[in-house]
Write a protein that holds these residues in place. Structure first.
Motif, PDB file in Angstrom:
ATOM      1  N   LEU A  82       0.694  -1.211   0.012  1.00 52.23           N
ATOM      2  CA  LEU A  82      -0.035   0.033  -0.046  1.00 52.23           C
ATOM      3  C   LEU A  82       0.960   1.146   0.057  1.00 52.23           C
ATOM      4  CD1 LEU A  82      -2.739  -1.142   2.432  1.00 52.23           C
ATOM      5  CD2 LEU A  82      -3.052  -0.657   0.222  1.00 52.23           C
ATOM      6  N   TYR A  83       2.070   1.378   0.800  1.00 56.98           N
ATOM      7  CA  TYR A  83       3.004   2.331   0.872  1.00 56.98           C
ATOM      8  C   TYR A  83       3.493   2.500  -0.585  1.00 56.98           C
ATOM      9  CZ  TYR A  83       7.675   4.339   1.063  1.00 56.98           C
ATOM     10  OH  TYR A  83       8.640   4.886   0.509  1.00 56.98           O
ATOM     11  N   LEU A 142       1.282   4.249  -2.674  1.00 53.92           N
ATOM     12  CA  LEU A 142       1.061   5.745  -2.496  1.00 53.92           C
ATOM     13  C   LEU A 142       1.992   6.771  -3.012  1.00 53.92           C
ATOM     14  CD1 LEU A 142      -0.030   5.688   1.481  1.00 53.92           C
ATOM     15  CD2 LEU A 142      -1.448   6.425  -0.608  1.00 53.92           C
ATOM     16  N   ASP A 151      -0.817  12.435  -6.347  1.00 53.66           N
ATOM     17  CA  ASP A 151      -2.001  12.088  -6.328  1.00 53.66           C
ATOM     18  C   ASP A 151      -3.006  12.380  -7.264  1.00 53.66           C
ATOM     19  OD1 ASP A 151      -4.586  11.507  -4.841  1.00 53.66           O
ATOM     20  OD2 ASP A 151      -4.743  13.608  -4.416  1.00 53.66           O
ATOM     21  N   THR A 153      -5.879  15.554  -6.592  1.00 54.17           N
ATOM     22  CA  THR A 153      -5.568  16.750  -6.665  1.00 54.17           C
ATOM     23  C   THR A 153      -4.215  17.275  -7.120  1.00 54.17           C
ATOM     24  OG1 THR A 153      -4.446  16.096  -4.266  1.00 54.17           O
ATOM     25  CG2 THR A 153      -6.562  16.760  -4.152  1.00 54.17           C
ATOM     26  N   GLN A 199      -1.209  16.290  -5.843  1.00 53.57           N
ATOM     27  CA  GLN A 199      -0.105  16.661  -4.980  1.00 53.57           C
ATOM     28  C   GLN A 199       0.877  15.434  -4.904  1.00 53.57           C
ATOM     29  OE1 GLN A 199       0.308  19.577  -3.503  1.00 53.57           O
ATOM     30  NE2 GLN A 199      -1.596  20.305  -4.682  1.00 53.57           N
ATOM     31  N   GLU A 200       2.099  15.823  -4.681  1.00 54.77           N
ATOM     32  CA  GLU A 200       3.058  14.825  -4.846  1.00 54.77           C
ATOM     33  C   GLU A 200       3.180  14.112  -3.128  1.00 54.77           C
ATOM     34  OE1 GLU A 200       7.075  15.505  -5.955  1.00 54.77           O
ATOM     35  OE2 GLU A 200       6.309  15.780  -7.933  1.00 54.77           O
ATOM     36  N   ARG A 201       3.158  12.699  -3.301  1.00 57.37           N
ATOM     37  CA  ARG A 201       3.091  12.177  -1.846  1.00 57.37           C
ATOM     38  C   ARG A 201       4.313  11.270  -1.660  1.00 57.37           C
ATOM     39  NH1 ARG A 201      -3.050  10.083  -0.987  1.00 57.37           N
ATOM     40  NH2 ARG A 201      -2.412   9.208  -2.953  1.00 57.37           N
ATOM     41  N   PHE A 202       5.061  11.213  -0.699  1.00 54.09           N
ATOM     42  CA  PHE A 202       6.165  10.292  -0.236  1.00 54.09           C
ATOM     43  C   PHE A 202       7.151  10.221  -1.556  1.00 54.09           C
ATOM     44  CE2 PHE A 202       2.092   9.003   1.782  1.00 54.09           C
ATOM     45  CZ  PHE A 202       2.577   9.274   2.980  1.00 54.09           C
ATOM     46  N   LEU A 232      10.058  11.976  -1.716  1.00 47.02           N
ATOM     47  CA  LEU A 232      11.204  12.382  -0.996  1.00 47.02           C
ATOM     48  C   LEU A 232      12.154  13.336  -2.042  1.00 47.02           C
ATOM     49  CD1 LEU A 232      12.524   8.415  -0.395  1.00 47.02           C
ATOM     50  CD2 LEU A 232      11.843  10.132   1.391  1.00 47.02           C
ATOM     51  N   GLU A 291      -8.393   3.864  -2.719  1.00 50.13           N
ATOM     52  CA  GLU A 291      -8.302   5.210  -2.328  1.00 50.13           C
ATOM     53  C   GLU A 291      -9.264   5.968  -3.013  1.00 50.13           C
ATOM     54  OE1 GLU A 291      -4.674   7.400  -2.572  1.00 50.13           O
ATOM     55  OE2 GLU A 291      -5.590   9.047  -1.158  1.00 50.13           O
ATOM     56  N   TYR A 348       7.039   6.837   9.468  1.00 48.50           N
ATOM     57  CA  TYR A 348       7.108   8.075   8.353  1.00 48.50           C
ATOM     58  C   TYR A 348       6.012   8.379   7.690  1.00 48.50           C
ATOM     59  CZ  TYR A 348       8.502   8.914   3.634  1.00 48.50           C
ATOM     60  OH  TYR A 348       8.708   9.363   2.261  1.00 48.50           O
ATOM     61  N   ASP A 405       5.005  11.977   7.600  1.00 47.12           N
ATOM     62  CA  ASP A 405       5.053  12.847   6.187  1.00 47.12           C
ATOM     63  C   ASP A 405       3.695  13.207   5.846  1.00 47.12           C
ATOM     64  OD1 ASP A 405       7.065  13.847   4.611  1.00 47.12           O
ATOM     65  OD2 ASP A 405       6.619  12.401   3.086  1.00 47.12           O
ATOM     66  N   ILE A 445       1.961  16.741   3.297  1.00 49.72           N
ATOM     67  CA  ILE A 445       1.268  16.660   1.916  1.00 49.72           C
ATOM     68  C   ILE A 445       0.389  18.097   1.829  1.00 49.72           C
ATOM     69  CG2 ILE A 445      -0.414  15.462   0.258  1.00 49.72           C
ATOM     70  CD1 ILE A 445       0.483  12.853   1.821  1.00 49.72           C
ATOM     71  N   PRO A 472      -4.798  21.190  -1.303  1.00 47.11           N
ATOM     72  CA  PRO A 472      -5.431  22.364  -2.161  1.00 47.11           C
ATOM     73  C   PRO A 472      -6.659  23.022  -1.163  1.00 47.11           C
ATOM     74  CG  PRO A 472      -5.523  20.465  -3.161  1.00 47.11           C
ATOM     75  CD  PRO A 472      -5.101  19.719  -1.963  1.00 47.11           C
ATOM     76  N   PHE A 503      -6.089   8.842   3.201  1.00 41.78           N
ATOM     77  CA  PHE A 503      -5.657   7.450   3.044  1.00 41.78           C
ATOM     78  C   PHE A 503      -4.190   7.174   3.470  1.00 41.78           C
ATOM     79  CE2 PHE A 503      -5.085   3.520   0.211  1.00 41.78           C
ATOM     80  CZ  PHE A 503      -5.922   2.934   0.525  1.00 41.78           C
ATOM     81  N   VAL A 511      -3.423   4.074   5.974  1.00 46.56           N
ATOM     82  CA  VAL A 511      -2.269   3.135   5.920  1.00 46.56           C
ATOM     83  C   VAL A 511      -1.409   3.355   6.793  1.00 46.56           C
ATOM     84  CG1 VAL A 511      -0.319   2.508   4.102  1.00 46.56           C
ATOM     85  CG2 VAL A 511      -2.642   3.122   3.178  1.00 46.56           C
TER      86      VAL A 511
END
Lengths: 521, 194
Positions: free
Chosen positions: A177-178, A181, A185, A188, A190-193, A195, A447, B50, B54, B58, B61, B72, B76
């Motif tokens: 799942l990580y 992710l 996204d 929206t 948006q950047e997630r995880f 780095l 999700e 993490y 983290d 995020i 908007p 989500f 998780v």
């Protein structure tokens, strides 16, 4: 019968000479790679995925159908002729198949496996064709909340029902799942995880993860604990399939199919449990109980049929709901997605020709497997003798090819290695790999549907339990989560294949005392 | 490189119980707390933390009146952390996962970290070399290195096998299937006329 008419149309397409050629190629490749020890159906499909990039969808999926069934078939040859345990779904076949080969009845064991695969595969594929439209009718109107519930059920079932340790299954699912992710996204932007690494903003490619966890992880694991010494391949010798063998095999084939297809089609699918059940059933029903453990043909015919019927059953939730319930199915889903096709309730109407051609190709491929493999058995035996150093070096070569071909970026190869080390650690410490793959692929789907459902209800979580459908499905998911853990706490761990062979059946073993017995649970 | 145990002599594992090296023998459950298992649990827990930390970074908007991109990940992260805690509890009580079975695995063999190291270094080197010397040459070196680590004999055969295999694969995929794969200067010149 609408389904049969559609199937006939699909057959006409699948029998076009070009498509026949692709089916043949797929069957040959799938069997050849599937026969190689250490490579199960999921890894076969993952390693051969790059081949489909260059083809148009119909040809690619026909090729893939052949690879899927061929890989399943190849696995059974490996487990019968190699005296070492292999992947979980063919362990039961191996128990009696090994014993048969050892007592000079290898040819008959291979024959009953081949014929049983054909019988089960054909019946189950026809059932798939009949059942799929009905399932689509049932689920065509489901809401986003219902769909979220289904994904939760698939997660929990894959994590806890398969494998021997539910918690480790959940851990593997969480990692998947990580990985799903990471990236941008969809809703929206948006950047997630990520780095801050630009290459990660598109997400981690599923092919990279699948090849890493299966191929690189396996190669590293084998490197760490290689079985030294000469490879022992048993001869496919002895009298060929006799009339008596046939009489003893027909019942197990049909019962195996009856067990494999429905259990494979459930969201808690997979081939492991039906093969266990089939073996236990045949052991109970046989008129030759003294032969079990020493090479009873029923013990090869039943589990092998169950294995193949389950492989077709897994395609029911995949094609009708877009729900992969095994690692192999998850990779097939990726093959669909790479052509912009999203399996789900609408697939049968929007891509009707493609789906029916695929189902027809499965039938054709199945027949080809039978015709090819009875005479080719000797060739496959030679494949089994491939020197192990070259085999695993070759697996890494193809892993590099498949992974680099995705984006032509060396960073993907570094990622492949890092995830391969993860796959190595997972194998070493008993974390099943399949939940990670399913979590990676289904996580984003879950999700999206969750957020869609909550957007409609303006954030009210009650919407998740609004319909009876979602209540029942979530209830099943809760049961799938709690029951295995409670059963293990109360009655000890599940029986191992060896215990089933010894006649202890599928019941959970009584836990042995306290103290040192503790860690066995 | 590890020395394989003599198959005729039964070996003794860490706890002193006999582990006879015979075929189709489930790996004997070992007792005690495994450091490796603990490390896995700690890593899993760190992943959970993490994810939770983290997720707060995020960007959401504006005007998001329903759940946004953070929900989500929090979910998780929570599941991962809870699983890590539960698994950690079990591992501390001595629970061990059954290590995976595979056709070419000797369940009783000690882990050869040297082999793993050679494979890792070989693979990493080939990843960095691809864009310099081309895929066939880079992958040939990796192939030979891995084959040696796994016990292939001789110098010529592993190199030759890897070389022939990689060139054939390169020709099939690049020339017939149009997959992008750098061939290196020599091979690309030699096959330019295709």
């Amino acid at each position: 019968m609408g389904a049969l008419g559609d199937l006939a149309g699909g057959l006409a397409d699948a029998l076009a000479p070009v498509n026949l050629l692709f089916a043949l190629l797929g069957v040959l490749l799938g069997t050849a790679v599937g026969v190689l020890p250490g490579i199960g159906p999921a890894m076969t499909v993952a390693l051969l995925l790059p081949i489909t990039y260059a083809l148009e969808p119909t040809a690619a999926l026909i090729l893939f159908a052949g690879i899927y069934y061929g890989g399943m078939y190849g696995g059974s040859t490996t487990s019968i002729l190699l005296n070492t345990p292999g992947e979980s779904s063919s362990i039961m076949t191996a128990l009696e198949g090994n014993a048969m080969a050892k007592s000079g009845r290898g040819a008959a064991a291979l024959a009953t496996a081949a014929l049983g695969s054909f019988v089960a595969g054909t019946i189950a594929t026809l059932l798939l064709a009949l059942v799929a439209p009905t399932v689509v009718d049932l689920v065509i109107g489901i809401t986003a909340a219902d769909y979220f519930a289904l994904t939760v059920l698939a997660f929990v079932a894959v994590a806890t029902v398969l494998g021997s340790s539910p918690l480790r299954g959940l851990a593997s699912l969480g990692v998947g799942l990580y990985l799903g992710l990471v990236g941008t996204d969809v809703l929206t932007g948006q950047e997630r995880f990520t780095l801050g690494i630009p290459q990660l903003s598109d997400g981690i490619d599923v092919v990279v993860v699948a090849v890493a966890l299966f191929a690189v992880g396996e190669a590293l694991y084998v490197a760490s604990r290689l079985r030294r010494g000469p490879v022992q391949v048993m001869a496919a010798s002895g009298p060929w399939f006799t009339r008596r063998d046939l009489r003893r095999s027909v019942g197990p084939w049909l019962r195996g199919t009856a067990l494999g297809f429905p259990l494979g089609a459930l969201p808690a699918g997979g081939a492991e449990i039906p093969t266990f059940l089939s073996y236990a059933t045949e052991r109970k029903l046989t008129k030759h109980p003294e032969e079990f453990g020493r090479g009873a043909i029923e013990g090869v015919a039943g589990p092998e049929a169950a294995n193949n019927a389950a492989a077709a059953g897994v395609l029911v939730p995949l094609l009708t709901l877009g729900l992969p319930t095994s690692a192999t199915a998850a990779i097939i889903l990726v093959a669909f997605q790479s052509y912009g096709i999203q399996p789900g309730p609408t697939l049968l109407s929007t891509e009707s020709t493609l789906v029916w051609t695929l189902i027809a190709a499965l039938l054709v491929g199945n027949l080809m497997l039978l015709v090819l493999n009875l005479p080719l058995a000797r060739v496959w035996v030679q494949v089994l003798r491939v020197p192990r150093p070259y085999l695993y070096a070759g697996i890494l070569l193809f892993a590099s090819l498949g992974c680099y071909a995705v984006n032509a970026d060396p960073l993907d190869l570094v990622l492949l290695l890092v995830l391969g080390l993860l796959g190595f650690a997972m194998r070493r410490y008993g974390w099943p790999v399949a939940p990670a793959i399913v979590g990676l692929i289904l996580g984003p789907v879950a999700e999206t549907n969750l957020r869609r459902a909550l957007a409609i209800s303006s954030g009210d979580l009650g919407v998740l339990l609004d319909t009876w459908f979602s209540r029942i499905v979530l209830g099943l998911a809760l049961a799938a989560l709690v029951v295995p853990i409670v059963l293990r706490a109360v009655r000890g761990r599940r029986a191992t294949p060896e215990e089933v062979q010894a006649g202890e059946g599928l019941r959970h073993r009584e836990s042995v005392g306290a103290g040192p017995g503790e860690e066995e649970r | 490189m590890s020395v394989s145990p003599d198959p005729d002599v039964s070996t003794t594992d860490a706890t002193g119980s006999h582990a006879a090296a015979e075929h189709r023998h489930p790996p004997r459950p070992r007792t005690g707390i495994s450091r490796g298992e603990l490390a896995m649990v700690v890593l899993l827990g760190a992943l959970g933390v993490y994810l939770l930390l983290d997720a707060a970074n995020i960007a959401v908007p504006g005007s998001a009146n329903t759940i946004g991109p953070r929900f989500f990940p929090y979910l998780v992260g929570g599941v991962v952390l809870a699983t890590a805690l539960a698994l950690g509890f079990r591992v501390l009580r001595g629970d061990r996962g059954p290590s995976d079975e595979s056709e070419d695995i000797d369940p009783d063999a000690p882990t050869s970290w040297a082999n793993v190291g050679v494979v890792v270094v070989g693979f990493l080197a080939h990843a960095l070399l691809i864009n310099v010397v081309g895929w066939p040459l880079a992958v040939t070196l990796m192939f030979a290195l891995v084959a040696w680590a796994l016990g292939a004999r001789g110098v010529v055969r592993p190199l030759l096998t890897g070389g022939v295999l990689s060139v054939v694969v390169w020709l099939v995929f690049v020339k017939a299937l149009d997959v992008a794969l750098p061939g290196g200067i020599l091979l690309e010149l030699a096959t330019d006329w295709f």
